[in-house]
Design a protein around this motif. Structure first.
Motif, short mmCIF file in Angstrom:
data_model
loop_
_atom_site.label_atom_id
_atom_site.label_comp_id
_atom_site.label_asym_id
_atom_site.label_seq_id
_atom_site.Cartn_x
_atom_site.Cartn_y
_atom_site.Cartn_z
N ASP A 1 -0.69 2.65 1.34
CA ASP A 1 -1.40 3.42 2.35
C ASP A 1 -2.13 2.54 3.36
O ASP A 1 -2.17 2.84 4.56
CB ASP A 1 -2.40 4.38 1.69
N ASP A 2 -2.70 1.44 2.89
CA ASP A 2 -3.39 0.54 3.81
C ASP A 2 -2.43 -0.02 4.85
O ASP A 2 -2.76 -0.13 6.04
CB ASP A 2 -4.04 -0.63 3.04
N ILE B 1 1.49 12.93 9.39
CA ILE B 1 1.52 12.34 8.04
C ILE B 1 2.25 13.32 7.13
O ILE B 1 1.74 14.41 6.82
CB ILE B 1 0.10 12.06 7.52
N LEU C 1 5.10 9.45 3.54
CA LEU C 1 4.57 8.89 2.30
C LEU C 1 5.58 9.06 1.16
O LEU C 1 6.53 9.84 1.26
CB LEU C 1 3.24 9.54 1.95
N ARG D 1 -7.34 11.64 3.70
CA ARG D 1 -7.97 10.31 3.64
C ARG D 1 -7.35 9.37 4.68
O ARG D 1 -8.06 8.63 5.36
CB ARG D 1 -7.83 9.71 2.24
N LEU D 2 -6.03 9.41 4.79
CA LEU D 2 -5.37 8.57 5.78
C LEU D 2 -5.70 9.04 7.19
O LEU D 2 -5.93 8.21 8.08
CB LEU D 2 -3.85 8.60 5.57
N VAL E 1 -1.59 2.67 7.50
CA VAL E 1 -2.66 2.81 8.49
C VAL E 1 -2.64 1.66 9.48
O VAL E 1 -2.77 1.85 10.69
CB VAL E 1 -4.03 2.91 7.79
N ARG F 1 -8.59 7.61 8.93
CA ARG F 1 -8.52 6.19 9.26
C ARG F 1 -7.59 5.92 10.45
O ARG F 1 -7.54 4.79 10.94
CB ARG F 1 -8.05 5.40 8.04
N ARG G 1 -4.78 13.19 -0.11
CA ARG G 1 -4.35 11.84 0.27
C ARG G 1 -4.10 11.77 1.77
O ARG G 1 -4.52 10.83 2.45
CB ARG G 1 -3.09 11.47 -0.51
#
Length: 486
Positions: free
Chosen positions: A396-397, A414, A263, A424-425, A400, A428, A421
């Motif tokens: 981020d979308d 990650i 990231l 959250r990823l 994923v 998914r 953050r």
């Protein structure tokens, strides 16, 4: 003098019924490192019969005695690191650090299994009938057919048998043709020396040309009640199908197409080191290896420059040299397979940032590519070698979506400095394992280990492993006579 090992059946070292031996060849030197008995289906039948005969007494043994055997085996294994280094280098080209890691983790897996022997198993249930007691009781399934792979031979050889033994089962293990000593006989030797009763663990090695026959005989033997397999998705589908046709449960831990996500808030010093480890440890021959490094566009240029420079400087060479990071693959054929994947990608437009070219024997250079697209074999297939693909994402979308764009689902890393953050990823990502703040390669004996999709099903590790190799039974005790309507 070359080492030779016979089959281990019923506590005795015995030759294969048909005679013959299979060569265990060093991928680095090309010379025969050892020979093993070339078992066939008839030998599997002998081993299964021995395991079946030993089954009644093993779970009936005092649990503290069973725990002590596993603990002694852990100590014995931990004390044999020099032999483990020799075996892993000679059979599979494993480097010294990789072999030492195998020793340490395999010993801890045995200790975790030992702890599970005396852990509480079962529950007291609410009962509908007044005065009745309901119990959910876990009991061993019986004989387990186990397949132990070559790539992390001590870790995965122990994992194939430790939880089944802790749950009270007996085991017949088929070790890989590429590392039968490390993932089969070495593990069995420490357990036998620790006091494991005869027949509780049996080992049937085989020649490569007889692998399908031996595997089918093990899975389909009527006395084998459950199967566990760690290996390729292609072979896992065959094992799973054979088991399913006979309504036998199977625990399958298969291949991966794992992503390491970097990231834009990642510490790049850490990210570069983490990604290099996650991709190139054991020359990328780990089911958890990062095939894909996905980098946020905001840091892609700097990360790529630093990562490529680090990879280009990784020492390649003999597995016995303590400084070697990227040692030989399991065979020259494996190295040629990886080179073919790189050639295919380059021919279709990919760019090699470092590495590439032809292998030297079983050694393939550490390689980083970019511009890999769906029409290339490497886009979909597991590299299982010292190769990774760099790709970028905008948000981020998109990260994923890229990570999930595979039929596999084993693990993901990650790299971020923001745990919220990252979590959250992680929720998914469609994988059995996600590491936030770290890369994709990690294994701990108390944790549930396994994948989803084409990476398999079921879980090794901790209480999940013991539950996987147990049957849950409902038992009731009536403390007074119930009433019947007629």
């Amino acid at each position: 003098m070359t080492t030779h090992r016979d089959l281990l059946i019923g506590g005795r070292d015995v030759p294969a019924l048909a005679g013959g031996a299979a060569a265990d060849v060093s991928p680095h030197t090309g010379e025969v490192f050892a020979t093993v008995a070339a078992g066939r289906a008839a030998d599997v039948a002998r081993a299964v019969a021995a395991a079946d005969a030993a089954f009644p007494d093993w779970p009936a043994l005092d649990p503290y005695a069973r725990r002590s055997i596993l603990l002694r085996a852990a100590d014995l294994l931990a004390g044999r690191s020099e032999r483990a280094v020799e075996l892993m280098a000679g059979e599979a080209g494993g480097t010294v650090p990789w072999a030492m890691f195998n020793v340490g983790l395999a010993a801890e897996m045995l200790r975790e299994a030992a702890a599970a022997v005396t852990a509480p198993h079962g529950e007291v249930l609410a009962a509908q009938e007044a005065g009745a007691l309901g119990l959910a009781v876990r009991q061993p399934v019986g004989v387990v057919g186990a397949f132990a792979p070559w790539n992390a031979p001590l870790i995965l050889g122990v994992r194939a048998v430790a939880a089944p033994l802790a749950a009270g089962n007996t085991v017949v293990v088929k070790p890989s043709e590429d590392a039968p000593l490390s993932c089969g006989y070495f593990v069995a030797d420490v357990l036998r020396e620790a006091g494991l009763p005869d027949g509780v663990l049996n080992v049937v090695s085989n020649a490569r040309e007889d692998a399908a026959e031996v595997a089918e005989a093990l899975v389909t033997a009527p006395a084998v009640r459950m199967v566990n397999f760690t290996g390729s998705t292609r072979t896992g589908r065959i094992i799973g199908t054979l088991a399913a046709q006979r309504l036998k449960p199977a625990l399958l831990e298969l291949g991966g197409k794992n992503a390491i996500i970097v990231l834009d808030d990642a510490d790049l010093d850490h990210a570069v080191d983490a990604a290099a480890f996650g991709v190139f440890m054991n020359a990328g021959q780990i089911c958890m290896s990062g095939d894909r490094v996905l980098v946020h566009r905001a840091v892609a240029e700097e990360f790529t420059e630093r990562f490529v420079a680090k990879v280009a400087a990784l020492p390649c060479g003999a597995p016995t040299d303590p400084s070697t990071v990227v040692g030989p693959l399991v065979s020259p054929d494996a190295a040629r397979r990886v080179a073919a994947l790189v050639r295919d990608a380059v021919a279709k437009g990919a760019t090699v940032l470092t590495g590439g070219g032809e292998p030297s024997g079983a050694i393939h250079p550490a390689t980083v590519l970019t511009g890999v697209t769906p029409e290339m074999e490497l886009y979909h297939g597991e590299a299982f070698g010292p190769v990774c693909v760099l790709d970028t994402f905008a948000d981020d979308d998109a990260a994923v979506a890229l990570a999930n764009a595979t039929e596999h689902g084993l693990t993901c890393g990650i790299l971020t400095e923001n745990g919220t953050r990252g979590l959250r990823l992680a929720r998914r990502i469609r994988t059995g394992i996600v590491h936030v703040g770290d890369q994709s390669v990690a294994d701990e004996p108390q944790a549930p280990f396994g994948g989803v999709g084409s990476s398999g099903y079921g879980r090794f590790g901790g209480r999940w492993g013991v539950e996987a190799f147990s049957d849950t039974r409902w038992v009731t005790l009536a403390t007074r006579h119930p009433h019947y309507p007629f």
